[in-house]
Design a protein around this motif. Structure first.
Motif, short mmCIF file in Angstrom:
data_model
loop_
_atom_site.label_atom_id
_atom_site.label_comp_id
_atom_site.label_asym_id
_atom_site.label_seq_id
_atom_site.Cartn_x
_atom_site.Cartn_y
_atom_site.Cartn_z
N ALA A 230 -7.94 -17.97 -2.26
CA ALA A 230 -7.35 -16.69 -2.55
C ALA A 230 -7.76 -15.98 -1.38
O ALA A 230 -8.68 -16.04 -0.50
N GLU A 231 -7.05 -14.63 -1.32
CA GLU A 231 -7.22 -13.59 -0.44
C GLU A 231 -6.98 -12.37 -1.14
O GLU A 231 -6.02 -12.07 -1.63
N VAL A 232 -7.87 -11.07 -1.07
CA VAL A 232 -7.66 -10.13 -1.46
C VAL A 232 -7.78 -8.89 -0.12
O VAL A 232 -8.94 -8.80 0.44
N CYS A 233 -6.57 -8.52 0.27
CA CYS A 233 -6.56 -7.54 1.40
C CYS A 233 -6.52 -6.20 0.76
O CYS A 233 -5.84 -5.86 0.14
N CYS A 234 -7.79 -5.22 1.39
CA CYS A 234 -7.81 -3.97 0.92
C CYS A 234 -7.17 -2.83 1.73
O CYS A 234 -7.51 -1.74 1.52
N THR A 235 -6.32 -3.20 2.57
CA THR A 235 -5.97 -2.15 3.61
C THR A 235 -4.26 -2.23 3.10
O THR A 235 -3.56 -3.01 3.23
N SER A 236 -3.80 -1.04 3.38
CA SER A 236 -2.29 -0.75 3.38
C SER A 236 -1.89 0.43 4.28
O SER A 236 -2.62 1.14 4.70
N ILE A 237 -0.73 0.55 4.63
CA ILE A 237 -0.30 1.67 5.68
C ILE A 237 0.32 2.87 4.52
O ILE A 237 1.28 2.20 3.63
N VAL A 238 -0.01 4.04 4.49
CA VAL A 238 0.57 5.20 3.75
C VAL A 238 1.90 5.91 4.61
O VAL A 238 1.40 6.26 5.86
N TYR A 239 3.06 5.90 4.09
CA TYR A 239 4.19 6.34 4.81
C TYR A 239 4.24 7.89 4.31
O TYR A 239 4.57 8.08 3.11
#
Length: 329
Positions: A230-239
């Motif tokens: 499994a993988e949990v990615c904690c980052t995202s891009i806010v537009y």
């Protein structure tokens, strides 16, 4: 002297390791290895090639075998057979050759080396192991060690050779071309603090690894039996209307859940049908993020990797007054 007596005398004087007339594949060497210079050892299927001089450096079982004080068993190809696990015998030989040897980091493996040293009566190695065990019991060496990855090849070897489940935190704040949202730094620290707490709680059962070289800013990866589960990615891009920003989340419940799930692979138990069913069920936390699964289904040839990514959104307290919000998923 009769012909039968003469033949018996010749057979009794045959060198150790020579096949007997009856076709037996092994025989007892009553005189040991005193007439030899090089020795071939088969220790529980582990093959070693050394000299009598090396085996005779310490007054123990191996020297007694060379001198003939202890009877040895030699097969038809000249291998001296020792009914013992050969996993740590190379370490015993290296100690006899050099007078010192690096000891295993794991406490259990160190105790196994001590048992082998006591069996072969290599007193120098026995004292070396006892000294190392005493230092570790006194607390002079930390029991919880978290390695840091220095290269991709090192990571692959570490995960493939580890018998325990592996949890890796990829943490690289500088790998970002946008500004961070107001809460991102705080959430990044919370992820690091949770990693340290989990490392202390599950020390000895799970290998925790840090990665500061990867492409992701903050990402958790969970491995079992040498493969990613499994993988949990904690980052995202806010537009937003003016600029893009990087947002770091702290999905604590989901991270803790995946850590508990990875314990199914402890001691190789993940291969069982119960473990597969639980890990492939993909039970998620509501509102924590969105899950993406790759690979074949339950009936496919490969098990799926659960990839959990936080939703791309913007909170009201992270935008200026009157600023329009654009949602993109």
């Amino acid at each position: 002297m009769s012909a039968q007596a003469s033949a018996g005398s010749v057979a009794s004087e045959a060198l150790p390791g020579s096949p007997s007339p009856g076709g037996e594949r092994e025989e007892k060497g009553a005189r040991g290895l005193a007439g030899s210079r090089y020795v071939k050892l088969n220790v529980g299927g582990s093959l070693h090639y050394t000299t009598v001089q090396t085996l005779s450096k310490e007054d123990g079982l191996l020297r007694s075998m060379c001198s003939g004080a202890v009877e040895v068993t030699i097969d038809s190809e000249g291998w001296v057979l020792l009914d013992r696990c050969g996993r740590h015998f190379g370490l015993v030989l290296n100690f006899l050759r050099d007078g010192s040897v690096p000891l295993p980091e794991a406490h259990r493996e160190l105790e196994e080396v001590l048992k082998e040293a006591q069996f072969y009566r290599v007193q120098g190695l026995v004292e070396h192991c006892l000294s190392a065990l005493k230092k570790r019991s006194d607390g002079s060496e930390g029991a919880c060690r978290i390695p840091m990855i220095t290269s991709a090849k090192e990571e692959q070897r570490m995960i493939a050779s580890c018998r325990k489940p592996v949890v890796k935190l990829q943490n690289n704040r500088g790998n970002n071309k946008y500004s961070y949202t107001s809460n991102s730094d705080d959430n990044l620290l919370k992820n690091i603090e949770l990693f340290d707490k989990l490392g202390l709680r599950f020390n000895g059962r799970v290998l925790f690894v840090k990665d500061v070289l990867g492409d992701e800013i903050c990402c958790w990866s969970f491995y079992g039996e040498g493969r990613k589960i499994a993988e949990v990615c904690c980052t995202s891009i806010v537009y937003a209307t003016e600029k893009k920003q990087t947002k770091v989340e702290f999905p604590e419940a989901r991270i803790f859940e995946e850590t508990l799930n990875i314990l199914i692979y402890e001691n190789g138990r993940g291969s069982g049908p119960g473990g597969v069913a639980l890990l492939e069920s993909g039970v998620g936390s509501s509102g924590a993020g969105q899950s993406e699964e790759e690979g074949a289904g339950v009936g496919g040839g490969e098990r799926r990797v659960r990839r959990i990514h936080v939703r791309r959104h913007i909170m009201h307290d992270e935008r200026g007054h009157g600023q329009q919000t654009v949602y993109k998923d």
